[in-house]
Motif scaffolding. Sequence first.
Motif, PDB file in Angstrom:
ATOM      1  N   GLU A  49       0.824  -1.223   0.000  1.00 32.39           N
ATOM      2  CA  GLU A  49       0.000   0.000   0.000  1.00 32.39           C
ATOM      3  C   GLU A  49       0.863   1.281   0.000  1.00 32.39           C
ATOM      4  N   PRO A  50       1.898   1.392   0.837  1.00 30.08           N
ATOM      5  CA  PRO A  50       2.738   2.594   0.751  1.00 30.08           C
ATOM      6  C   PRO A  50       3.495   2.720  -0.573  1.00 30.08           C
ATOM      7  N   LEU A  51       3.845   1.571  -1.189  1.00 29.94           N
ATOM      8  CA  LEU A  51       4.510   1.632  -2.497  1.00 29.94           C
ATOM      9  C   LEU A  51       3.585   2.232  -3.550  1.00 29.94           C
ATOM     10  N   ILE A  52       2.337   1.800  -3.540  1.00 24.81           N
ATOM     11  CA  ILE A  52       1.378   2.325  -4.523  1.00 24.81           C
ATOM     12  C   ILE A  52       1.106   3.796  -4.239  1.00 24.81           C
ATOM     13  N   ASN A  53       1.048   4.152  -2.975  1.00 27.23           N
ATOM     14  CA  ASN A  53       0.847   5.555  -2.610  1.00 27.23           C
ATOM     15  C   ASN A  53       2.029   6.405  -3.075  1.00 27.23           C
ATOM     16  N   ARG A  54       3.217   5.861  -2.966  1.00 31.29           N
ATOM     17  CA  ARG A  54       4.419   6.576  -3.394  1.00 31.29           C
ATOM     18  C   ARG A  54       4.476   6.699  -4.914  1.00 31.29           C
ATOM     19  N   SER A  55       3.855   5.762  -5.627  1.00 34.83           N
ATOM     20  CA  SER A  55       3.939   5.774  -7.092  1.00 34.83           C
ATOM     21  C   SER A  55       3.072   6.853  -7.723  1.00 34.83           C
ATOM     22  N   LYS A  56       2.240   7.511  -6.927  1.00 34.21           N
ATOM     23  CA  LYS A  56       1.418   8.592  -7.477  1.00 34.21           C
ATOM     24  C   LYS A  56       2.272   9.765  -7.927  1.00 34.21           C
ATOM     25  N   GLU A  57       3.393   9.977  -7.248  1.00 38.09           N
ATOM     26  CA  GLU A  57       4.320  11.049  -7.622  1.00 38.09           C
ATOM     27  C   GLU A  57       5.544  10.413  -8.254  1.00 38.09           C
ATOM     28  N   ASP A  58       5.712  10.612  -9.530  1.00 32.95           N
ATOM     29  CA  ASP A  58       6.816   9.984 -10.262  1.00 32.95           C
ATOM     30  C   ASP A  58       8.053  10.870 -10.178  1.00 32.95           C
ATOM     31  N   SER A  59       8.845  10.649  -9.137  1.00 33.20           N
ATOM     32  CA  SER A  59      10.098  11.387  -8.984  1.00 33.20           C
ATOM     33  C   SER A  59      11.231  10.379  -8.813  1.00 33.20           C
ATOM     34  N   THR A  60      12.433  10.853  -8.933  1.00 35.60           N
ATOM     35  CA  THR A  60      13.592   9.975  -8.805  1.00 35.60           C
ATOM     36  C   THR A  60      13.652   9.372  -7.411  1.00 35.60           C
ATOM     37  N   HIS A  61      13.373  10.180  -6.404  1.00 36.57           N
ATOM     38  CA  HIS A  61      13.432   9.677  -5.031  1.00 36.57           C
ATOM     39  C   HIS A  61      12.397   8.580  -4.799  1.00 36.57           C
ATOM     40  N   SER A  62      11.161   8.808  -5.265  1.00 31.81           N
ATOM     41  CA  SER A  62      10.144   7.784  -5.034  1.00 31.81           C
ATOM     42  C   SER A  62      10.431   6.520  -5.843  1.00 31.81           C
ATOM     43  N   ARG A  63      11.018   6.655  -7.020  1.00 36.13           N
ATOM     44  CA  ARG A  63      11.405   5.459  -7.788  1.00 36.13           C
ATOM     45  C   ARG A  63      12.493   4.674  -7.067  1.00 36.13           C
ATOM     46  N   ARG A  64      13.453   5.365  -6.491  1.00 33.57           N
ATOM     47  CA  ARG A  64      14.527   4.675  -5.766  1.00 33.57           C
ATOM     48  C   ARG A  64      14.008   3.987  -4.512  1.00 33.57           C
ATOM     49  N   MET A  65      13.079   4.628  -3.827  1.00 31.72           N
ATOM     50  CA  MET A  65      12.510   4.024  -2.625  1.00 31.72           C
ATOM     51  C   MET A  65      11.667   2.792  -2.978  1.00 31.72           C
ATOM     52  N   ALA A  66      10.956   2.858  -4.098  1.00 31.51           N
ATOM     53  CA  ALA A  66      10.163   1.707  -4.528  1.00 31.51           C
ATOM     54  C   ALA A  66      11.070   0.567  -4.983  1.00 31.51           C
ATOM     55  N   PHE A  67      12.125   0.894  -5.715  1.00 35.23           N
ATOM     56  CA  PHE A  67      13.034  -0.149  -6.178  1.00 35.23           C
ATOM     57  C   PHE A  67      13.777  -0.794  -5.009  1.00 35.23           C
ATOM     58  N   ARG A  68      14.013  -0.032  -3.974  1.00 33.71           N
ATOM     59  CA  ARG A  68      14.674  -0.592  -2.786  1.00 33.71           C
ATOM     60  C   ARG A  68      13.841  -1.717  -2.191  1.00 33.71           C
ATOM     61  N   MET A  69      12.539  -1.570  -2.238  1.00 34.80           N
ATOM     62  CA  MET A  69      11.664  -2.613  -1.706  1.00 34.80           C
ATOM     63  C   MET A  69      11.465  -3.740  -2.712  1.00 34.80           C
ATOM     64  N   LEU A  70      11.228  -3.400  -3.984  1.00 33.78           N
ATOM     65  CA  LEU A  70      10.855  -4.414  -4.974  1.00 33.78           C
ATOM     66  C   LEU A  70      12.044  -5.219  -5.505  1.00 33.78           C
ATOM     67  N   GLN A  71      13.175  -4.587  -5.712  1.00 34.92           N
ATOM     68  CA  GLN A  71      14.359  -5.224  -6.293  1.00 34.92           C
ATOM     69  C   GLN A  71      14.049  -5.862  -7.650  1.00 34.92           C
ATOM     70  N   ASN A  72      13.152  -5.232  -8.404  1.00 36.06           N
ATOM     71  CA  ASN A  72      12.769  -5.742  -9.715  1.00 36.06           C
ATOM     72  C   ASN A  72      12.443  -4.531 -10.583  1.00 36.06           C
TER      73      ASN A  72
END
Length: 173
Positions: A49-72
């Motif tokens: 849920e926080p990953l999807i919430n973070r994906s609403k704003e497409d910025s470099t920081h949010s992409r890095r934070m999402a990739f840190r969790m997903l590793q894909n």
Amino acid sequence: MRHNRKINHLGRTSSHREAMLSNMAASLILHKRITTTVAKAKALRPLVEPLINRSKEDSTHSRRMAFRMLQNKYAATELFRVVGPKTSDRPGGYTRIIKLGKRLGDSAEMCIMELVDFNENLLGKKTVKKAKSTRRGSGKKAAAPVEAPAAKVETPEAPAEENQTEKSGVKPV
């Protein structure tokens, strides 16, 4: 006492649990629906849920934070290109858990975890609710069926003959 020990360890070490939940999150984002146990789905929900919430704003920081969790990288791309824009107007509650019953092998409670905005079966069918009828009346009056006026049907041959005669300049006999 178990004060502030709310995490479900799922019978795994922390590294195994993190890897499993990361893979499950990536699968959920890529396939929009996964079948798993209820315990794993409930453990996965606070991570997705926080990953999807973070994906609403497409910025470099949010992409890095999402990739840190997903590793894909494919799941991260799908998250920001498809899932984020589709859920941008929803304030929360991006996932749904539908219980299926017990698994035959070990009697574990199974469920389907899916992204709410991607279930075409539920989104596509918009049923019209019928008005409640009472049984007090003496009987229902049947409305006479309304027939639509018959439409004129032109044969395709008639216009074709007219076009040919106009072009050639010869009138048919």
